[in-house]
Design an enzyme around this catalytic site. Structure first.
Site, PDB file in Angstrom:
ATOM      1  N   ASP A   1      23.648 -19.721  29.312  1.00 24.68           N
ATOM      2  CA  ASP A   1      22.552 -20.438  28.668  1.00 24.68           C
ATOM      3  C   ASP A   1      23.171 -21.651  27.982  1.00 24.68           C
ATOM      4  OD1 ASP A   1      20.000 -19.630  26.147  1.00 24.68           O
ATOM      5  OD2 ASP A   1      20.691 -21.513  27.035  1.00 24.68           O
TER       6      ASP A   1
ATOM      7  N   TYR B   1      20.649 -16.578  21.043  1.00 25.29           N
ATOM      8  CA  TYR B   1      19.208 -16.840  21.076  1.00 25.29           C
ATOM      9  C   TYR B   1      18.908 -17.573  22.370  1.00 25.29           C
ATOM     10  CZ  TYR B   1      14.591 -18.727  19.868  1.00 25.29           C
ATOM     11  OH  TYR B   1      13.262 -19.064  19.871  1.00 25.29           O
TER      12      TYR B   1
ATOM     13  N   LYS C   1      16.915 -29.281  25.955  1.00 20.30           N
ATOM     14  CA  LYS C   1      17.307 -30.211  24.889  1.00 20.30           C
ATOM     15  C   LYS C   1      17.770 -31.571  25.434  1.00 20.30           C
ATOM     16  CE  LYS C   1      18.302 -26.335  21.816  1.00 20.30           C
ATOM     17  NZ  LYS C   1      17.371 -26.369  20.679  1.00 20.30           N
TER      18      LYS C   1
HETATM   19  P1  KE4 Z   1      13.228 -23.934  23.558  1.00 23.37           P
HETATM   20  O1  KE4 Z   1      12.234 -22.984  24.197  1.00 23.37           O
HETATM   21  O2  KE4 Z   1      13.133 -23.944  22.041  1.00 23.37           O
HETATM   22  O3  KE4 Z   1      13.210 -25.327  24.179  1.00 23.37           O
HETATM   23  O4  KE4 Z   1      14.697 -23.377  23.929  1.00 23.37           O
HETATM   24  C1  KE4 Z   1      15.023 -22.050  23.617  1.00 23.37           C
HETATM   25  C2  KE4 Z   1      16.527 -21.929  23.515  1.00 23.37           C
HETATM   26  C3  KE4 Z   1      17.216 -21.356  24.573  1.00 23.37           C
HETATM   27  N1  KE4 Z   1      18.560 -21.242  24.534  1.00 23.37           N
HETATM   28  C4  KE4 Z   1      19.268 -21.685  23.467  1.00 23.37           C
HETATM   29  C5  KE4 Z   1      20.755 -21.532  23.465  1.00 23.37           C
HETATM   30  C6  KE4 Z   1      18.600 -22.279  22.364  1.00 23.37           C
HETATM   31  O5  KE4 Z   1      19.329 -22.706  21.290  1.00 23.37           O
HETATM   32  C7  KE4 Z   1      17.214 -22.410  22.391  1.00 23.37           C
HETATM   33  C8  KE4 Z   1      16.428 -23.016  21.237  1.00 23.37           C
HETATM   34  N2  KE4 Z   1      17.209 -23.373  20.082  1.00 23.37           N
HETATM   35  C9  KE4 Z   1      16.471 -23.334  18.834  1.00 23.37           C
HETATM   36  C10 KE4 Z   1      17.399 -23.723  17.665  1.00 23.37           C
HETATM   37  N3  KE4 Z   1      18.677 -23.157  17.698  1.00 23.37           N
HETATM   38  C11 KE4 Z   1      15.304 -24.248  18.900  1.00 23.37           C
HETATM   39  C12 KE4 Z   1      14.716 -24.618  17.575  1.00 23.37           C
HETATM   40  C13 KE4 Z   1      13.399 -23.927  17.367  1.00 23.37           C
HETATM   41  O6  KE4 Z   1      13.268 -22.729  17.698  1.00 23.37           O
HETATM   42  O7  KE4 Z   1      12.501 -24.619  16.865  1.00 23.37           O
END
Ligand code: KE4
Length: 427
Positions: A239, A144, A267
Site C-alpha cells: 500500500d 491504515y 494522494k
Molecule cells: P483515502 O481513501 O483517504 O484516499 O486513502 C486511504 C489510505 C490508504 N492507504 C494509506 C497508506 C493511507 O495513508 C490512506 C489515507 N491516509 C489518511 C491519513 N494518514 C488520510 C487522511 C484522512 O483519513 O482524512
C-alpha cells in the site's frame, strides 16, 4: 491567536456534518480544541479564515509534494475544465497517467484508476482473492489502508488517534478473515501462514508505516516478506498510497528494491484531486472486469481534471534532483528537531524516510505500532498547540506523518526549528 471565525465555522459545520468534518482526522478534538478552517494555500503555506498564516506540514495528508496551488497544476486543471469536467468515457489523459505509473513503479504492468486510496486497497484485496481463490488476508497492526470494513482491525491513522480498536458497524463475520501481525516481525507472518495453510490470499502492508507516525522497515524485513509470500503463493500488496512518488519516483519498492505483486497508490498521483490506483502483474490484473470476473467500477474513475492534476504533478517529480531537494530539506528539519529535543532533555524518538517524518514523545525505540503507542500523546498535544500558536501546522495526532514539500524554503525550515525549539523548551 485569533480563531473566532474558525470556531463559528465549526459550530455551524457540526449542525450539518458529523463532527463538523468530512474526515475524522481533521477534527482537533484529540488535541483539545476545534479545527482551523482553511481559506487558501500558497506554496508551503496555508491561511485560515481568521487570516492566520501557517507553514504547512500536513500537505493535505501527503498529496501536496509540490506545495499548494502550484502554478503548473492550477493552469493545467483550469485549462482542462474548459473542455468539460467528466465524460464517463475513456480519454487519452487516463492512458497517459497509467503509462506514467507503469513506467515509474517496478511492480505495475497494468493499473486501474479509482477515486481514493480506500477504493484502491479494497479492490486490490478483492483481486488477490479472485486471483488465488482464497479468502483470508494478513494485515499489519497499525497500518491504515482506508476505511474498508475488513481492514479497520487494529488500524492506524484516525482509528488509532481516536483509540478505536477497530470500527463500529463492521460485522464480526467481515473481520473474521483478517489476520493481524506486528510490523518488522517476519516470524509472526510465518506462524500465521502455518496456522492457515493455503487459505491466505494476500498480505497487505505499508512498506514504510505512515499511519502510526513514521516507522521504517528494519533491514531485510521487506525482502523476507517477499520470500515468504512467494513461497506460499500469497499476493504481496504494497500500500503505497503515502509512499508512492513520495520517498522515490518509484515509491518505497524502488527505494528498498523489493518488488511486490500488487501496489496501491493515491494522494500524490492526484496532485491534490481525487485519484487512487491499484496495479500489478498482468496475469493478476487480467482478473479485473471486463477481462476477468473481479468487478470494480466508478463513475468518476479517471476523471479528466483529477488525472490532469496527477499527470502535471508526476511530470514535475520526474525532473532531475527533485528527490535530493526533498531529502535535503527534510534532513535539515529533522536534524534541527533532534538537536532541540537533545538540548532540552526531551525523551523523543525521531523517525524519517525521505520527506516524511515524525517526532515521538517516548524514550522507547519505535519499530512497530506497540512502540508508537508508548508515545506521550498529552505531550504531543502541548507540542502541537505550541507550534500552531507560532504559525506551524502539523498533523493534530501523534499517529500521523509530517510531510516536507519541494517549496519548503530554508527560511521555512529555520523558522520551524526555531518555533519547535521554543515549544520544546517550555514542555
Ligand atoms: P483515502 O481513501 O483517504 O484516499 O486513502 C486511504 C489510505 C490508504 N492507504 C494509506 C497508506 C493511507 O495513508 C490512506 C489515507 N491516509 C489518511 C491519513 N494518514 C488520510 C487522511 C484522512 O483519513 O482524512
Amino acid at each position: 491567536m485569533e480563531d473566532s471565525k474558525s470556531l463559528a465555522a465549526w459550530q455551524k459545520s457540526q449542525q450539518f456534518i458529523p463532527g463538523g468534518v468530512n474526515s475524522p482526522v481533521r477534527n482537533f478534538s484529540k488535541v483539545g480544541s476545534h479545527p482551523r478552517f482553511i481559506a487558501r494555500g500558497a506554496g508551503s503555506k496555508v491561511y485560515d479564515i481568521d487570516d492566520n498564516e501557517y507553514i504547512d506540514y500536513v500537505a493535505s495528508w501527503g498529496p501536496l509534494v509540490l506545495g499548494h496551488a502550484h502554478p503548473s497544476v492550477v493552469e493545467a486543471v483550469s485549462s482542462a475544465a474548459t473542455n468539460g469536467t467528466s465524460f464517463g468515457a475513456p480519454t487519452t489523459l487516463e492512458t497517459e497517467l497509467a503509462e506514467t505509473i507503469v513506467n515509474a513503479v517496478p511492480s505495475i504492468e497494468q493499473v486501474r484508476l479509482v477515486n481514493s486510496g480506500t477504493e484502491a486497497t479494497m479492490t486490490a484485496i478483492r483481486v488477490a482473492r479472485g486471483y488465488t481463490g482464497r479468502d483470508k488476508i494478513i494485515k499489519i497492526d497499525g497500518c491504515y489502508h482506508g476505511h474498508v470494513d475488513y481492514l479497520l482491525a487494529k488500524a492506524g491513522s484516525g482509528v488509532a488517534t481516536f483509540g478505536l480498536s477497530d470500527s463500529g458497524g463492521v460485522p464480526e463475520d467481515f473481520a473474521r478473515n483478517t489476520l493481524t501481525v506486528p510490523f518488522n516481525n517476519p516470524d509472526a507472518v510465518r506462524e500465521t501462514i502455518a496456522a492457515n495453510p493455503d487459505e491466505i490470499a494476500c498480505l497487505i502492508l505499508e512498506p514504510i508505516m505512515g499511519n502510526m507516525g513514521i516507522i521504517p522497515p528494519q533491514d531485510g524485513y521487506l525482502e523476507e516478506l517477499r520470500e515468504i509470500t512467494e513461497a506460499h503463493g500469497i499476493v504481496l500488496i504494497f500500500d503505497e498510497v503515502i509512499t508512492g512518488f513520495r520517498v522515490a519516483y518509484g515509491g518505497a519498492q524502488s527505494y528498498y528494491n523489493v518488488t511486490p505483486d500488487m501496489t496501491c497508490l493515491g494522494k500524490i498521483i492526484g496532485g491534490g484531486l481525487p485519484v487512487g490506483a491499484y496495479g500489478g502483474k498482468r496475469d493478476i490484473m487480467r482478473c479485473v472486469a471486463p477481462e476477468g470476473d473481479v468487478y470494480q467500477a466508478g463513475t468518476l474513475s479517471g476523471n479528466p481534471l483529477a488525472v490532469t492534476a496527477g499527470i502535471t504533478t508526476l511530470k514535475c517529480l520526474a525532473e532531475p534532483g527533485v528527490y535530493t531537494q526533498l531529502e535535503n530539506a527534510a534532513a535539515a528539519l529533522a536534524d534541527g528537531l533532534a538537536e532541540a529535543t537533545q538540548r532540552h532533555g526531551i525523551d523523543a524518538w525521531h523517525s524519517r524516510v525521505g520527506s516524511m517524518l515524525m517526532l515521538y514523545f517516548t524514550p522507547e525505540t519505535v519499530t512497530n505500532a506497540d512502540g508508537a503507542r508508548t508515545a506521550d500523546t498529552e505531550r504531543f498535544q502541548q507540542y502541537f498547540w505550541g507550534l500552531i500558536e507560532r504559525g506551524i501546522y502539523v498533523a493534530p495526532s501523534q499517529f500521523e506523518a509530517g510531510f516536507v514539500s519541494l517549496v519548503h524554503s530554508g527560511e521555512d525550515i529555520n523558522k520551524t526549528v526555531q518555533a519547535a525549539t521554543q515549544v520544546l523548551a517550555d514542555l
